[in-house]
Design a protein around this motif. Structure first.
Motif, PDB file in Angstrom:
ATOM      1  N   UNK A   1       0.857  -1.197   0.000  1.00 58.57           N
ATOM      2  CA  UNK A   1       0.000   0.000   0.000  1.00 58.57           C
ATOM      3  C   UNK A   1       0.883   1.234   0.000  1.00 58.57           C
ATOM      4  N   UNK A   2       0.750   2.068  -1.014  1.00 56.62           N
ATOM      5  CA  UNK A   2       1.563   3.277  -1.123  1.00 56.62           C
ATOM      6  C   UNK A   2       0.808   4.531  -0.714  1.00 56.62           C
ATOM      7  N   UNK A   3      -0.513   4.475  -0.658  1.00 55.56           N
ATOM      8  CA  UNK A   3      -1.297   5.625  -0.223  1.00 55.56           C
ATOM      9  C   UNK A   3      -2.631   5.128   0.302  1.00 55.56           C
ATOM     10  N   UNK A   4      -3.231   5.934   1.182  1.00 54.64           N
ATOM     11  CA  UNK A   4      -4.545   5.556   1.703  1.00 54.64           C
ATOM     12  C   UNK A   4      -4.472   5.084   3.133  1.00 54.64           C
ATOM     13  N   UNK A   5      -5.128   3.972   3.451  1.00 54.61           N
ATOM     14  CA  UNK A   5      -5.227   3.542   4.829  1.00 54.61           C
ATOM     15  C   UNK A   5      -5.251   2.023   4.934  1.00 54.61           C
ATOM     16  N   UNK A   6      -5.026   1.582   6.186  1.00 62.64           N
ATOM     17  CA  UNK A   6      -5.073   0.162   6.537  1.00 62.64           C
ATOM     18  C   UNK A   6      -5.956   0.041   7.767  1.00 62.64           C
ATOM     19  N   UNK A   7      -6.812  -0.993   7.766  1.00 64.55           N
ATOM     20  CA  UNK A   7      -7.710  -1.171   8.907  1.00 64.55           C
ATOM     21  C   UNK A   7      -7.743  -2.635   9.304  1.00 64.55           C
ATOM     22  N   UNK A   8      -7.584  -2.885  10.616  1.00 67.03           N
ATOM     23  CA  UNK A   8      -7.702  -4.242  11.140  1.00 67.03           C
ATOM     24  C   UNK A   8      -8.975  -4.289  11.978  1.00 67.03           C
ATOM     25  N   UNK A   9      -9.742  -5.359  11.807  1.00 65.43           N
ATOM     26  CA  UNK A   9     -11.052  -5.427  12.458  1.00 65.43           C
ATOM     27  C   UNK A   9     -11.296  -6.824  13.000  1.00 65.43           C
ATOM     28  N   UNK A  10     -12.142  -6.865  14.045  1.00 66.38           N
ATOM     29  CA  UNK A  10     -12.572  -8.142  14.632  1.00 66.38           C
ATOM     30  C   UNK A  10     -14.076  -8.077  14.839  1.00 66.38           C
TER      31      UNK A  10
END
Length: 795
Positions: free
Chosen positions: A693-702
């Protein structure tokens, strides 16, 4: 003088009339008897963007296309002068300046006294129809050009074939004249089939010349009866040898016919050879007679007949009959099409009468005299005719005969192998060739079609069947279907020999159940390789399962040895790597020089990466060797996710990305499971997301999927806005040593083990893992894992 006033709006019928006109999708208007337009409907104003003041009277001319205005004026003027309805097509300008085609129908309204009181015009938009017509015309022009190009190509390629064929046939004939040994059989077959190929090339060349209008016709006065008898006499031996009756009759021939003798020979040869091909018993009759206006040639047979559905397409080029009752299915499908064109060049016509199963009769009619022929093509002097085609037709007809194949039912067993091969082909030369190739090594038997092959297989079970596809009575596909449906024959391997080349034809044959597919022409080496391979498979089929088991055990042992090796190497390398990492880190923190510190930092990062690779290899080898056990304990999901976010935050901030985590509110505070393995899976997925990922966001979810009988199923996911993964790449993404593609491996690095380890760990924990992704829009990796309810702490 006529009143130029408008219709009285108070009149009920006028109001109703205008309301109806306004509801029409077409453009409508009315005019007084002299053509002065006094009303337009709403559709007209909406389309043109005009008002009544602009359009009344002859104002409509302003929105007509200037090139077509004279046509419209002429039609309208004629209608006014005659009082008759008219219609005209023209382009009409829309409010945005675009012209569209309209069809205008103008009708007079006549009162009870028969006087014209008003005109009514309706304009219908036909632009879409015009576009379709133009599209169809363009398509026809393109097809015509394609057809012309094809004709030129066939003509050119036919010419190109003739030179090498001439250089083949001449030397082969010379060898035949001198040959007295056993090679004569092969040379005769080679010579016969080279001439057959020349016949096909000549037919293509003639047909393309006719289509291109370049056929040089020479019409000469000919005794049609005598000439036709001479041509047919060449076929008599071949036809009667097959037990058929053959009659050539003439009636009431009182004058010579003007024919091109080359053309007439081709007409007769094609019709008689066709009758012979499709007549297995009975009679063939050729009749030449004369009527008041025409000469007639009819060729009748008692053969297979032609289905009524096919008779309308019979003279189309490349059309081949689907009849199963024939001596062969070989042919180009241009014979009857060429006959039609040759007859047309004589100013004549051809027709057919046929009953399926009862025979056919083809009738050619050409006019008497020569007034209908191009005068420049008439030849008055005597022409010495030399047949250029009959011998090729005759040799081909002889190759269809059943008597020749009966002599080839040779059986020559090999004492070493004693395996039996059944050859199935409708071409006698091909059967003879295959028998000569195979019978010295194996027992070999030949059959001319599928039905004969099944009968032969009942008499003696073959170990291999070599079959053509296109055959009369029963083709190769039907033969294969019946073989696979027979309990005795279904395991017999089948090799298709076919002139149909290409991946699609091969795939069709293999999908039908054939074991192999060999395209004609093929070499003896190719045939031997396929036959030996399949016979060996059949010979050793009883030992196949044992061999597979032994091979499987050997692979398992090799895999275990590989896993032990990886484990050993990983352990041995980890110790010196720990020392290297410690020393590099010490240099990084103690040096005062920026250059040295930067170098130490690079070495430190590379060392950590190498250590991670070793860890991956060690983990993969442990999973393959099933030496990992799960450790169950209570842990909190929310703090775990928060900790993982903090661990990857430095890498995230370097790339100026956003990162966040989300825990569903219904999730229990504590669960029981292997926290270490969950951490390992999620950390692997997180670092993967950061990497790609070079731009934007990352999200971890449960989130909670289910909670039943003390078992919780949680869905843990890591989503990014990175490069994404194609559907094809997703299919193998979780395989060991596999990355999305080579470019990713070059640009982003990696061993290809991370996702494989995640999959193995998830499956070890009784869960499942997957990915959803769109190229250039990101990916979401998810896993569903079972956990137990948290065990209460004991005091």
């Amino acid at each position: 003088m006529l009143d130029r006033g408008k219709l009285d709006p108070a009149a009920d019928d006028v109001v109703i009339f205008r309301q109806l006109f306004d509801l029409m999708p077409q453009l409508g208007w009315t005019a007084q008897p002299d053509g002065w337009i006094d009303y337009y409907n709403k559709g007209w104003y909406d389309y043109t963007g005009s008002n009544f003041e602009d359009m009344q009277g002859w104002g409509w001319t302003s929105v007509h296309h200037p090139d077509w205005l004279p046509v419209c004026m002429a039609a309208w003027t004629e209608a006014i002068s005659t009082g008759k309805p008219c219609q005209v097509e023209f382009p009409l300008r829309r409010h945005d300046g675009v012209f569209r085609w309209f069809l205008t129908r103008i009708n007079p309204l006549i009162n009870d006294q028969g006087r014209l009181i008003r005109w009514v015009g309706i304009n219908t938009d036909i632009q879409d129809q015009k576009d379709k017509e133009e599209e169809e015309r363009s398509r026809v022009r393109a097809l015509a050009e394609l057809d012309r190009a094809k004709t030129i190509f066939v003509n050119n390629i036919s010419h190109e074939f003739r030179t090498p064929l001439t250089l083949m046939i001449g030397p082969i004939q010379a060898l035949l004249d001198e040959c007295t040994n056993t090679q004569r059989v092969e040379l005769e077959s080679l010579h016969r089939n080279a001439k057959r190929l020349l016949k096909l090339v000549n037919a293509l060349l003639d047909f393309s010349s006719i289509e291109a209008g370049r056929y040089d016709a020479r019409f000469v006065a000919t005794d049609l009866c005598s000439f036709t008898r001479e041509i047919c006499s060449l076929f008599r031996s071949a036809i009667e040898k097959e037990g058929l009756a053959f009659e050539v009759q003439c009636e009431n021939i009182s004058e010579p016919a003007f024919v091109d003798r080359d053309m007439w020979e081709k007409v007769v040869l094609n019709l008689v050879s066709n009758a012979f091909k499709f007549t297995l018993s009975g009679k063939i009759t050729v009749l030449v007679r004369q009527s008041d206006r025409n000469f007639l040639l009819s060729v009748a047979d008692t053969g297979a007949g032609i289905p009524s559905a096919e008779q309308g397409e019979l003279f189309q080029r490349f059309k081949r009959l689907k009849s199963q009752s024939a001596r062969t299915h070989e042919g180009t499908g241009i014979g009857l099409a060429m006959v039609l064109e040759l007859v047309k060049l004589h100013g004549g016509e051809i027709s057919v009468k046929s009953t399926e199963g009862a025979g056919s009769e083809f009738t050619v009619q050409i006019p008497r005299g020569n007034a209908h022929l191009p005068q420049e093509s008439l030849v008055s002097e005597e022409i010495v005719f030399e047949s250029n085609y009959a011998q090729a037709f005759l040799e081909e007809a002889n190759s269809w005969g059943s008597a020749k194949s009966a002599d080839l039912e040779v059986v020559a067993s090999s004492e070493q192998l004693n395996q039996h091969i059944l050859i199935v082909d409708d071409n006698a030369d091909m059967r003879a060739y295959l028998l000569r190739l195979l019978s010295p090594l194996w027992s070999a038997e030949a059959a001319p079609n599928g039905k004969a092959a099944l009968s032969a297989a009942e008499r003696r079970l073959p170990d291999l069947i070599v079959a053509d596809i296109m055959m009369p009575d029963m083709d190769g596909f039907e033969l294969l279907r019946q073989i696979r449906a027979d309990d005795t024959l279904k395991t017999v391997p089948v090799v298709f020999l076919s002139a149909r080349a290409g991946d699609e034809a091969r795939a069709e044959g293999l999908e039908a159940g054939a074991n192999d597919y060999l395209v004609k022409p093929f070499t003896a080496r190719e045939l031997y390789a396929r036959v030996i391979s399949l016979l060996q498979q059949r010979l050793f089929s009883l030992n196949l399962e044992r061999a597979v088991d032994e091979r499987t055990r050997a692979l398992e042992l090799a895999l275990q040895a590989k896993s032990r090796f990886l484990t050993t190497v990983s352990h041995e390398v980890r110790t010196p790597m720990a020392g290297v990492i410690g020393l590099v880190e010490l240099i990084k923190h103690t040096t005062a020089e920026d250059e040295t510190r930067n170098m130490a930092e690079a070495a430190f990062e590379s060392s950590k990466r190498l250590l991670q690779i070793l860890n991956d290899l060690l983990e993969a080898s442990k999973l393959q060797a099933a030496r990992i056990t799960l450790e169950m304990r209570n842990f909190a999901v929310r703090p775990l996710l928060a900790e993982l976010v903090q661990l990857v935050k430095p890498e995230v901030e370097k790339k100026q990305l956003k990162i966040d985590f989300l825990v569903a509110p219904q999730l229990p505070e504590m669960v029981c499971g292997d926290e270490l393995r969950v951490r390992q899976i999620l950390l692997n997925l997180l670092f993967n997301a950061v990497k790609f990922t070079d731009s934007g966001e990352i999200r971890i979810a449960a989130e909670l999927v289910s909670w039943e009988d003390g078992i919780l199923r949680l869905k843990l996911s890591v989503a990014d806005t990175g490069i994404g993964i194609s559907e094809e790449q997703q299919k193998q993404l979780f395989q060991p040593f596999v990355q999305a593609n080579d470019s990713i491996a070059r640009n982003y690095g990696g061993t290809g083990l991370g996702l494989s380890i995640c999959r193995d760990l998830v499956e070890l924990m009784g869960g499942q893992i997957g990915v959803t992704s769109v190229v250039d829009r990101g990916s979401t990796f998810w896993c569903e894992l079972p956990f137990q309810e948290a065990v209460p702490a004991t005091v």
